[in-house]
Design a protein around this motif. Structure first.
Motif, short mmCIF file in Angstrom:
data_model
loop_
_atom_site.label_atom_id
_atom_site.label_comp_id
_atom_site.label_asym_id
_atom_site.label_seq_id
_atom_site.Cartn_x
_atom_site.Cartn_y
_atom_site.Cartn_z
N GLY A 1 0.82 -1.24 -0.06
CA GLY A 1 -0.06 -0.02 0.09
C GLY A 1 0.85 1.34 0.01
N THR A 2 0.41 2.24 0.92
CA THR A 2 1.19 3.56 0.83
C THR A 2 1.42 3.89 2.30
OG1 THR A 2 -0.91 4.71 0.95
CG2 THR A 2 0.34 4.57 -1.29
N ILE A 3 2.23 4.64 2.56
CA ILE A 3 2.74 5.11 3.96
C ILE A 3 2.75 6.64 3.70
CG2 ILE A 3 5.15 4.76 3.76
CD1 ILE A 3 4.92 3.86 7.02
N GLU A 4 2.45 7.45 4.74
CA GLU A 4 2.47 8.81 5.02
C GLU A 4 3.27 9.26 6.07
OE1 GLU A 4 -0.49 11.80 6.35
OE2 GLU A 4 -1.57 11.06 4.41
N ALA A 5 4.07 10.43 5.80
CA ALA A 5 5.03 10.86 6.72
C ALA A 5 4.74 12.44 6.79
CB ALA A 5 6.62 10.55 6.65
#
Length: 140
Positions: free
Chosen positions: A38-42
């Motif tokens: 998936g995706t990851i946010e920072a």
């Protein structure tokens, strides 16, 4: 564009397969595509020097003006499809630019590609970004 960076200057750059990767200075976030995971946010804030440098490159190419993308062509896609979308705010004016892939190399398309690469290099050099997990898998 004004020669000095206005206080309201911000941009959002979404790119890659399905626009899954993102640099958003409006919200001070970066989204990384982890492909199979998936995706990851920072939370990543570009400093004033980085923002000024990006602004200068945008001003030099007059990104808020009319851009020349060349003539549309039907047979120049990529698999998987790579997409790019910009939203830029300068002095209260918003501009959106969206494209899939450039079929012709104009001065403006080369400048946009160079600007996108420059921003990605800033992001991948950021300490918070380096802490994110690597992508797993790939696209066919």
């Amino acid at each position: 564009m004004p020669s000095e960076m206005p206080d309201d200057f911000n941009f959002s750059l979404s790119y890659g397969v399905g626009w899954k990767q993102k640099v958003d200075t409006f919200k001070n976030i970066v989204v990384k595509d982890l492909v199979e995971d998936g995706t990851i946010e920072a939370a990543i804030i570009l400093d004033n020097e980085e923002m000024k440098s990006i602004y200068t490159k945008m001003a030099d190419m007059n990104i808020m003006g009319k851009l020349d993308f060349g003539k549309p062509q039907n047979q120049c896609g990529s698999e998987p499809e790579m997409n790019t979308e910009w939203t830029i705010k300068v002095n209260g004016e918003l501009k959106s630019i969206q494209y899939k892939i450039f079929c012709s190399e104009t001065k403006d398309t080369l400048s946009l590609a160079s600007l996108e690469k420059y921003i990605r290099e800033i992001i991948v050099g950021n300490d918070e970004y380096k802490k994110l997990p690597p992508p797993r898998g790939g696209y066919d």
